[in-house]
Design a protein around this motif. Structure first.
Motif, short mmCIF file in Angstrom:
data_model
loop_
_atom_site.label_atom_id
_atom_site.label_comp_id
_atom_site.label_asym_id
_atom_site.label_seq_id
_atom_site.Cartn_x
_atom_site.Cartn_y
_atom_site.Cartn_z
N ALA A 190 -11.20 7.19 -43.36
CA ALA A 190 -10.39 6.44 -42.48
C ALA A 190 -9.74 5.13 -42.87
O ALA A 190 -8.69 4.73 -42.48
CB ALA A 190 -11.28 6.26 -40.90
N ALA A 191 -10.66 4.45 -43.56
CA ALA A 191 -10.13 3.15 -44.26
C ALA A 191 -9.13 3.53 -45.30
O ALA A 191 -8.36 2.70 -45.43
CB ALA A 191 -11.49 2.66 -44.88
N ALA A 192 -9.47 4.55 -46.03
CA ALA A 192 -8.15 4.82 -47.22
C ALA A 192 -6.85 5.29 -46.58
O ALA A 192 -5.97 4.79 -47.12
CB ALA A 192 -8.61 6.34 -47.87
N LYS A 193 -6.95 5.75 -45.18
CA LYS A 193 -5.59 5.54 -44.62
C LYS A 193 -5.17 4.47 -43.87
O LYS A 193 -3.95 4.23 -43.97
CB LYS A 193 -5.84 6.78 -43.40
CG LYS A 193 -5.98 8.31 -43.82
CD LYS A 193 -6.13 9.10 -42.83
CE LYS A 193 -6.24 10.62 -43.17
NZ LYS A 193 -4.78 11.06 -43.36
N GLU A 194 -5.95 3.61 -43.68
CA GLU A 194 -5.65 2.29 -43.05
C GLU A 194 -5.50 1.25 -43.97
O GLU A 194 -4.53 0.37 -43.62
CB GLU A 194 -6.65 1.99 -41.85
CG GLU A 194 -6.38 0.72 -41.06
CD GLU A 194 -5.26 0.91 -39.95
OE1 GLU A 194 -4.35 0.23 -39.75
OE2 GLU A 194 -4.83 2.26 -39.93
N LEU A 195 -6.31 1.10 -44.85
CA LEU A 195 -6.19 -0.04 -45.88
C LEU A 195 -4.76 -0.43 -46.58
O LEU A 195 -4.17 -1.55 -46.75
CB LEU A 195 -7.24 0.21 -46.65
CG LEU A 195 -8.45 -0.63 -46.33
CD1 LEU A 195 -9.76 -0.18 -47.63
CD2 LEU A 195 -8.62 -1.92 -45.96
N PRO A 196 -4.11 0.66 -46.92
CA PRO A 196 -2.77 0.54 -47.65
C PRO A 196 -1.71 -0.32 -46.76
O PRO A 196 -0.93 -0.84 -47.23
CB PRO A 196 -2.05 2.08 -47.92
CG PRO A 196 -3.52 2.73 -47.96
CD PRO A 196 -4.17 2.24 -47.00
#
Length: 269
Positions: A190-196
């Motif tokens: 989930a973080a890999a999708k949001e952080l960008p």
């Protein structure tokens, strides 16, 4: 089961053999067995051969020949030598000043100084969107699709397996990812999708730096992604085949899922 098979199973010590075998213990005991063999061979070669066969059988089935060897190696072998044999992954040291995940998250507006304690907390906006993404991935089908998109594999061949203290993702027969638990995997994906959308230059970051950001974020989770309970952090002793290590574990209190485990740095603490 035959009598011989039952005897072997009674003698075998799985805690010191197979994947749990302590290689320094095995090497040390083989050397001892070789010395004993050489000494006995001076008197009787046939007896020496029998002694050698029994010694090797003991090491194979029990992990050692001399009682107490595992504890002796932990106590008296140098740390650098034990580390070479240890099966537990050790994070690569990163030179100070090269990359600071906490500072990167602070500059991106992902975390901010807490209102009531001298620490950092997730910003309300980021925490809300991150939790929404985690909730959307709880279904296995959505999770497969998300992993397939991140790792560029076919979702139809993605499978999950939990064993021991690891949660493994496979593409067919190939391991493509491993986490401390399903909760840790949900948080990272989930973080890999949001952080960008938050971190400037995300695409230019190395995989190692991205991994440190994702792992660093898990420290700030207060509600477990899988069971919804509270999250706590504490130090504990982890036993491996070769040594004892103090770690900081971040766990879900209700279901026991481990979100993060990192070596304990006494100086930093």
């Amino acid at each position: 089961m035959s009598v011989a098979r039952r005897t072997v199973e009674r003698i075998r010590q799985p805690e010191y053999t197979g994947e749990n075998r302590c290689l320094p213990c095995t090497a040390t005991n083989l050397v001892i067995a070789a010395v004993v063999f050489a000494g006995v061979a001076l008197v009787s070669v046939p007896v020496a051969i029998a002694v050698a066969a029994l010694s090797v059988a003991s090491i194979w089935l029990r992990g050692y020949l001399v009682p107490g060897t595992p504890e002796l190696t932990k106590r008296y072998f140098p740390e650098w030598l034990l580390a070479k044999f240890d099966k537990q992954p050790t994070p690569d040291p990163t030179p100070l000043g090269e990359f600071n995940p906490e500072q990167a998250l602070l500059e991106a507006g992902v975390v901010e100084p807490c209102a009531d304690v001298d620490d950092l907390c997730l910003t309300e906006v980021f925490e809300t969107t991150w939790r929404e993404r985690m909730a959307a991935l709880e279904d296995d089908a959505n999770l497969r699709d998300g992993l397939a998109a991140q790792l560029d594999v076919d979702p139809e061949t993605v499978t999950f397996e939990s064993f021991g203290e690891a949660y493994v993702v496979r593409d067919g027969e190939t391991n493509i990812g491993q986490w401390e638990s399903r909760a840790a995997m949900l948080a990272d994906l989930a973080a890999a999708k949001e952080l960008p959308e938050w971190v400037t230059g995300w695409e230019a970051l190395t995989p190692h730096h991205r991994s440190r950001l994702l792992g660093g974020l898990r420290v700030f989770i207060e509600t477990c992604p899988t069971c919804g309970g509270a999250v706590t952090a504490d130090t504990e002793i982890v036993e491996s085949c070769c040594r004892s290590t103090t770690v900081v574990g971040v766990d879900c209190t209700e279901c026991g899922d481990r979100l993060l485990e990192v070596p304990y740095d006494e100086a930093a603490a």
